[in-house]
Design an enzyme around this catalytic site. Sequence first.
Site, mmCIF file in Angstrom:
data_model
loop_
_atom_site.group_PDB
_atom_site.id
_atom_site.type_symbol
_atom_site.label_atom_id
_atom_site.label_comp_id
_atom_site.label_asym_id
_atom_site.label_seq_id
_atom_site.Cartn_x
_atom_site.Cartn_y
_atom_site.Cartn_z
ATOM 1 N N ALA A 260 0.828 -1.210 0.000
ATOM 2 C CA ALA A 260 0.000 0.000 0.000
ATOM 3 C C ALA A 260 0.860 1.256 0.000
ATOM 4 C CB ALA A 260 -0.934 -0.010 1.210
ATOM 5 N N VAL B 187 2.298 1.889 -3.425
ATOM 6 C CA VAL B 187 1.283 2.524 -4.268
ATOM 7 C C VAL B 187 1.163 4.002 -3.917
ATOM 8 C CG1 VAL B 187 -1.182 2.598 -4.805
ATOM 9 C CG2 VAL B 187 -0.005 0.386 -4.635
ATOM 10 N N HIS B 188 1.172 4.303 -2.631
ATOM 11 C CA HIS B 188 1.067 5.682 -2.151
ATOM 12 C C HIS B 188 2.223 6.540 -2.690
ATOM 13 C CE1 HIS B 188 0.433 9.089 0.478
ATOM 14 N NE2 HIS B 188 1.576 8.874 1.117
ATOM 15 N N ILE B 189 3.434 6.015 -2.616
ATOM 16 C CA ILE B 189 4.603 6.754 -3.093
ATOM 17 C C ILE B 189 4.546 6.924 -4.616
ATOM 18 C CG2 ILE B 189 7.120 6.683 -3.333
ATOM 19 C CD1 ILE B 189 7.197 5.179 -0.647
ATOM 20 N N ALA C 106 2.102 9.587 -5.505
ATOM 21 C CA ALA C 106 2.621 10.920 -5.174
ATOM 22 C C ALA C 106 3.609 11.400 -6.231
ATOM 23 C CB ALA C 106 3.284 10.898 -3.799
#
Length: 215
Positions: free
Chosen positions: A168, A171-173, A176
């Site tokens: 997760a 995916v977040h990085i 961004a």
Amino acid sequence: MADPHRPKLIQRYTAGERSNHWVIAITFVLLALSGLALFHPAFSWLYALLGGGPWTRILHPFIGVVMFLCFVVFAARMWRHNRMSQADVQWLRQFGDVVNNREEKLPEVGRYNGGQKLLFYVLVISMVGLILSGLIMWREYFSMYFPVDVLRAASVLHATFALIMICAIIVHIYAAIWVKGSFRAMLRGTVTWGWAWKHHRAWFRSEVKPSSEGK
């Protein structure tokens, strides 16, 4: 005198929210790397990160508690912004338009879009799973109160939730980096009006007076 050519900015995160976010990020990295060292001998060289095997076993759970407490504060502040709406459901249904940057076809979203909200709930569930299974496994204080089968199950669950959270965060990085301007929000706390209008138009409308839109 203000520079008329300088883009207008809107605050997205306060200094406190950004500081909390980076504490969570740093503790997550420490926990992920030290957790890999504890998980398999192939990663034993990572013990050096926290001063060796004994120190890693001592510090890992304490760092986990710090991350959990900081995340609770962050999640409490962001919870109201992450409630799913019909627009978010429709946004998720149009994921093909999302990945192809056809944002003009997407419904207007608030402070966070459907993908960010889904990720938020995954992180909440993972964090709760990690802290509960971690407490059961914490030999110094709690593991003696549980039968060995419960400890084994907690170990499997802890590794599973850790893997889910690592994926997760990746995916977040990636998101961004993909959405240009997102890092600025968490580094400086502000985004341009153009960024807010393009990516989070409903949030922009709620933050800026209608008479000022588009100027």
